[in-house]
Design a protein around this motif. Structure first.
Motif: not given
Lengths: 417, 100
Positions: A149-161, A188-193, A198-201
């Protein structure tokens, strides 16, 4: 009852793939730090939104942090999720496209930002290939868990960023969605950071913290709260950007801080359950980054509460990128790179002859000077923003440049050994 | 020395490269059997599922056993049940970990 499975074979990734990303990232790190050093006179006055700074920021965030994250994920995902990478050859093509995309994107941002669309699309294509690769890899995971869930959401955030980043370039060129430019920029900044890094880490920390400390008998339940609270914070903040309602911004930063504090507390609980009493310095540095991250999140909440967030957001973002994201990555990379090289060189020799330990692979004596350089550099850099003195800036950023070069040397030394 | 004991002693030369403790003292070896002549079966675990050294340690154990002149075939079986706990470490292993 004892249930048995045969040792899986082929989960390890071809070492050339993660190392291609890591090598590219080291060059991007040094260049980005040099670019920041050369533009001190602009930064010191609080002018962040300039082509040279855009270029440096993207070189740092995409060229270094994203490339490192992608390289590390090519190695970590197969071992953490017990599933091999879907297609390694596709991974090499993805590397080629992404590296060309990012290099040309940073160059055009510096020279002529209006021309950044094509390089931006190349970068987008490279990152989409990575997301597709991860999607195909993770879908074959036997049992998805909270890490997924953490990594999947992080990857989705990256896509949106990335999609929002392209929207920004389009908006600049054609006026498309110009009424929402600021909301899109902030999201863009919020989802990228917070959304991506953060979710990936968080996700990978849950794998690496117990592993590096040999912790046992801890509960993973708080991870669900961390995800939920932090995720609500991100959504709230996006709403505040669209509606421009100050109260939503306060609630959003509160949830982000609360989520981060629960994460920091949970990591402490895991560490308390460790068997390995003496922790390595690089790992302690990654833990220290969590402390910095907690302070930065609380500062964002305090700034929002005092309605001063727009004033402090520049230094806050720099602290976020360096003291939380970069320090975490550096700490973990110090452990990951020797592992990669060890696996490549010695996994066929273990059991046949004496092989070195992972600790022997990396020069740990250089860890303390390196981390001191980065911490002192960042502190001076932040100080220069408040006292607005160029020599203080040059001292701080100069230390960061030396740190970046030293870190690249340490990484290169592992491979030469 | 009984063959099973000899295998166990030999496995003390295989180290977990992250912890720098051998797999026997770390408590990773659950059982050693010799079901037929010149064949060894080792049932082992790792400290955590998804350990990055998964393949390396398992194949290290296999190479080590196959390196013995009494053995021609080695069957290495990895199990997660029962899960490894620190209690499985030998006193020597615990001592090494405290000092590490």
């Amino acid at each position: 009852m004892i249930s048995m499975i045969q040792p899986t074979k082929g989960n390890e990734t071809n070492i050339k793939l993660p190392f291609s990303f890591i090598a590219f990232s080291m060059i991007a790190l040094i260049l980005s730090q040099l670019l920041i050093l050369l533009n001190g006179d602009l930064l010191i006055t609080g002018t962040f939104r300039l082509p040279a700074i855009w270029s440096a920021a993207h070189l740092f965030v995409l060229g270094w942090a994203l490339m490192v994250a992608m390289g590390a994920m090519y190695q970590l995902v197969p071992v953490a999720f017990l599933t091999p990478i879907w297609n390694e050859r596709f991974g090499f093509w993805q590397f080629a496209l992404t590296s060309i995309g990012i290099a040309s994107f940073a160059a055009t941002l510096y020279i002529n930002p209006q021309d950044a669309l094509i390089p931006g699309l190349l970068t987008l294509a490279g990152i989409l290939m990575f997301l597709f690769q991860m999607f195909m890899t993770l879908r074959s995971q036997a049992k998805p868990n909270i890490l997924t869930l953490f990594v999947g959401t992080a990857l989705f955030s990256l896509l949106l960023t990335i999609v929002l980043g392209i929207t920004l370039v389009l908006s600049m060129n054609t006026g498309f969605a110009s009424a929402y430019y600021h909301a899109v920029f902030k999201t863009h900044i919020l989802l990228g950071t917070a959304g991506w890094f953060s979710l990936l880490i968080f996700g990978f920390s849950y794998k690496m913290v117990p592993m590096f400390s040999l912790a046992h008998g801890y509960s993973m339940k708080p991870a669900n709260y961390v995800f939920t609270v932090y995720f609500i914070g991100i959504i709230q903040l996006v709403f505040s950007f669209i509606t421009k309602i100050q109260l939503l911004e306060i609630i959003g930063t509160f949830f982000l801080s609360a989520g981060f504090m629960v994460f920091a507390w949970h990591v402490k609980k895991i560490i308390d359950k460790r068997v390995k009493k003496k922790l390595d310095r690089p790992f302690m540095f990654a833990l220290l980054a969590i402390g910095f991250g907690a302070v930065i999140h609380l500062a964002a909440f305090a700034g929002s509460l005092a309605d001063r967030l727009p004033v402090i957001i520049g230094p806050l973002l720099i602290s976020y990128l360096i003291a939380w994201i970069a320090f975490s990555i550096i700490g973990y990379l110090y452990k990951i790179v020797p592992f990669l090289w060890w696996t490549h060189k010695y996994s066929k020799e273990i059991g046949k002859q004496k092989v070195p330990s992972l600790k022997d692979m990396m020069d740990e004596k250089l860890a303390l000077p390196l981390f001191t350089l980065f911490i002192a550099g960042t502190l001076f850099l932040l100080l220069s923003f408040s006292v607005k003195l160029l020599p203080v800036f040059y001292l701080g950023q100069g230390l960061n440049v030396v740190g970046a070069v030293l870190f690249s040397y340490i990484i290169a030394k592992v491979v030469i050994k | 020395m009984e063959l099973k004991e000899k295998i166990r002693e030999n496995l003390k030369t295989v180290y977990d490269p992250e912890l720098n403790i051998n797999v026997v003292d770390l408590g990773l070896i659950y059982d050693i059997e010799v079901p037929e002549p010149r064949t060894a079966k080792v049932i082992m675990t790792l400290t955590t599922p998804g350990c990055p050294l998964h393949d390396s340690i398992a194949s290290g154990i296999k190479y080590c056993v196959l390196g013995m002149e009494e053995i021609d075939h080695a069957d290495i079986q990895l199990t997660w049940e029962p899960a490894w706990t620190p209690d499985r470490m030998t006193e020597e292993g615990k001592k090494q970990l405290q000092g590490f």
